[in-house]
Structure formats: C-alpha cells, structure tokens
Scaffold this motif. Structure first.
Motif, PDB file in Angstrom:
ATOM      1  N   HIS A  27     -30.209  16.647 -40.672  1.00  0.00           N
ATOM      2  CA  HIS A  27     -30.755  15.883 -39.549  1.00  0.00           C
ATOM      3  C   HIS A  27     -30.322  14.426 -39.692  1.00  0.00           C
ATOM      4  CE1 HIS A  27     -33.759  19.151 -38.791  1.00  0.00           C
ATOM      5  NE2 HIS A  27     -33.553  19.335 -40.075  1.00  0.00           N
ATOM      6  N   LEU A  83     -30.229  18.597 -33.839  1.00  0.00           N
ATOM      7  CA  LEU A  83     -30.828  17.575 -32.985  1.00  0.00           C
ATOM      8  C   LEU A  83     -32.325  17.392 -33.238  1.00  0.00           C
ATOM      9  CD1 LEU A  83     -28.994  18.060 -29.579  1.00  0.00           C
ATOM     10  CD2 LEU A  83     -28.439  16.533 -31.492  1.00  0.00           C
ATOM     11  N   ASN A  84     -32.913  18.295 -33.949  1.00  0.00           N
ATOM     12  CA  ASN A  84     -34.289  18.202 -34.414  1.00  0.00           C
ATOM     13  C   ASN A  84     -35.284  18.683 -33.364  1.00  0.00           C
ATOM     14  OD1 ASN A  84     -36.261  17.767 -36.365  1.00  0.00           O
ATOM     15  ND2 ASN A  84     -35.319  15.858 -37.001  1.00  0.00           N
ATOM     16  N   ASN A 137     -39.673  16.909 -28.592  1.00  0.00           N
ATOM     17  CA  ASN A 137     -40.934  16.227 -28.324  1.00  0.00           C
ATOM     18  C   ASN A 137     -41.463  16.810 -27.016  1.00  0.00           C
ATOM     19  OD1 ASN A 137     -42.975  14.527 -27.469  1.00  0.00           O
ATOM     20  ND2 ASN A 137     -41.892  12.653 -28.005  1.00  0.00           N
ATOM     21  N   GLN A 184     -34.269  13.765 -23.543  1.00  0.00           N
ATOM     22  CA  GLN A 184     -34.303  13.415 -24.963  1.00  0.00           C
ATOM     23  C   GLN A 184     -33.180  14.090 -25.735  1.00  0.00           C
ATOM     24  OE1 GLN A 184     -37.522  15.362 -27.436  1.00  0.00           O
ATOM     25  NE2 GLN A 184     -38.273  15.930 -25.396  1.00  0.00           N
ATOM     26  N   MET A 185     -32.849  15.336 -25.385  1.00  0.00           N
ATOM     27  CA  MET A 185     -31.822  16.040 -26.137  1.00  0.00           C
ATOM     28  C   MET A 185     -30.419  15.528 -25.787  1.00  0.00           C
ATOM     29  SD  MET A 185     -33.884  17.573 -27.985  1.00  0.00           S
ATOM     30  CE  MET A 185     -33.151  18.839 -28.995  1.00  0.00           C
ATOM     31  N   HIS A 228     -29.844  12.412 -25.069  1.00  0.00           N
ATOM     32  CA  HIS A 228     -29.799  11.168 -25.846  1.00  0.00           C
ATOM     33  C   HIS A 228     -29.474  11.450 -27.313  1.00  0.00           C
ATOM     34  CE1 HIS A 228     -30.711   7.174 -27.286  1.00  0.00           C
ATOM     35  NE2 HIS A 228     -31.532   7.721 -28.181  1.00  0.00           N
ATOM     36  N   ARG A 229     -30.144  12.404 -27.906  1.00  0.00           N
ATOM     37  CA  ARG A 229     -29.901  12.738 -29.306  1.00  0.00           C
ATOM     38  C   ARG A 229     -28.458  13.209 -29.521  1.00  0.00           C
ATOM     39  NH1 ARG A 229     -35.288  16.130 -31.076  1.00  0.00           N
ATOM     40  NH2 ARG A 229     -36.827  14.622 -30.310  1.00  0.00           N
ATOM     41  N   VAL A 265     -26.152  10.178 -29.467  1.00  0.00           N
ATOM     42  CA  VAL A 265     -26.241   9.438 -30.731  1.00  0.00           C
ATOM     43  C   VAL A 265     -25.451  10.171 -31.810  1.00  0.00           C
ATOM     44  CG1 VAL A 265     -27.816   8.740 -32.588  1.00  0.00           C
ATOM     45  CG2 VAL A 265     -28.438   8.308 -30.191  1.00  0.00           C
ATOM     46  N   THR A 266     -25.629  11.466 -31.875  1.00  0.00           N
ATOM     47  CA  THR A 266     -24.922  12.267 -32.877  1.00  0.00           C
ATOM     48  C   THR A 266     -23.422  12.197 -32.682  1.00  0.00           C
ATOM     49  OG1 THR A 266     -26.814  13.741 -33.149  1.00  0.00           O
ATOM     50  CG2 THR A 266     -24.654  14.609 -33.790  1.00  0.00           C
ATOM     51  N   THR A 296     -28.062  22.433 -31.287  1.00  0.00           N
ATOM     52  CA  THR A 296     -28.875  21.875 -30.210  1.00  0.00           C
ATOM     53  C   THR A 296     -30.386  22.039 -30.396  1.00  0.00           C
ATOM     54  OG1 THR A 296     -28.602  23.912 -28.935  1.00  0.00           O
ATOM     55  CG2 THR A 296     -27.064  22.106 -28.497  1.00  0.00           C
ATOM     56  N   ASP A 297     -30.802  22.823 -31.368  1.00  0.00           N
ATOM     57  CA  ASP A 297     -32.220  23.066 -31.602  1.00  0.00           C
ATOM     58  C   ASP A 297     -32.823  23.702 -30.351  1.00  0.00           C
ATOM     59  OD1 ASP A 297     -34.884  23.033 -32.638  1.00  0.00           O
ATOM     60  OD2 ASP A 297     -34.324  21.343 -33.885  1.00  0.00           O
TER      61      ASP A 297
END
Length: 127
Positions: A21, A36-37, A40, A48-49, A51-52, A55-56, A67-68
């Motif tokens: 992570h 991606l963890n 929320n 949110q995904m 965005h994650r 960032v990744t 992708t979780d």
C-alpha cells in the motif's frame, strides 16, 4: 523491512508478486503491485478510487495497480465501481454471493458484469 521480505520471497519463488500500500517512488524496488486500499464508504467510491489511482500512477507509473473492492456501501456502488476498475488497474473481486454493507444478493446480471469487467481488463492489458 520490505526489501528483506521481497528479497526472500523472490529468492523462494522468482515470480512471487509483492503487493503493498506504498505508492511512493522510494518503494519502487520493493513492490510489484500497489493496492488502492479499502474504500471509504462515506465518500463517493469512483471519485476516491480515481484519485488514488492517479496518485499511484504519478508515483509509480510502471507498477501494477490492484483496484481493491472492499468495503462497498451498496450493491449499486459496487456495480458502478466494478465497471470503472479496468480503467484504473487490475479488477478485484471481493464478493461472490452478496455485497457486505447492504446484504443485497448478486444477480445473474452482476455475474455478467464481472465477466465483462474482467474481459475488458484482459483486452486492455493485452494491448
């Protein structure tokens, strides 16, 4: 510590996949895939995904992305995110019979969606 774990895993099995992570360039040499963890559930799932994933990709553009897919606030949110996953990375599947939060059972159409999602990812990754 990650270096030790990765080194030993690769020594035992050269094609071992090391997932963490840690979307930061300093960890590039000790991980193969970034997860991606957890989702929320109080926020918009796709937003949110995405965005994650951005960032990744910015931090580790050549690493695989998991992708979780857990938890999900509803079956509707799960369906929406399932469709999005191939655009973000490797789809994840955490549910087989129902979605955890609202306990809604998966339908034949949902199983079709999973097949279509994985086929879309497979086509995209083959390019």
């Amino acid at each position: 510590m990650l270096w030790i774990l990765r080194d030993e895993a690769k020594r035992c099995k050269a094609d071992a996949l090391i997932m963490t992570h840690t979307p930061h360039p300093v960890f590039a040499s000790v991980t193969d895939m970034i997860r991606l963890n957890d989702v929320n559930t109080g926020q918009d799932v796709p937003e949110q995904m995405i965005h994650r994933a951005r960032v990744t990709r910015a931090a580790l553009p050549h690493h695989a992305v998991d992708t979780d897919n857990w938890p999900m606030p509803s079956r509707a949110a799960w369906r929406e995110y399932t469709r999005l996953q191939p655009q973000l990375g490797i789809p994840s599947l955490y549910f087989v019979t129902h979605v955890d939060s609202d306990q809604q059972p998966l339908t034949d159409e949902d199983y079709d969606l999973v097949r279509e999602t994985w086929a879309a990812w497979s086509t995209r990754s083959a390019q």
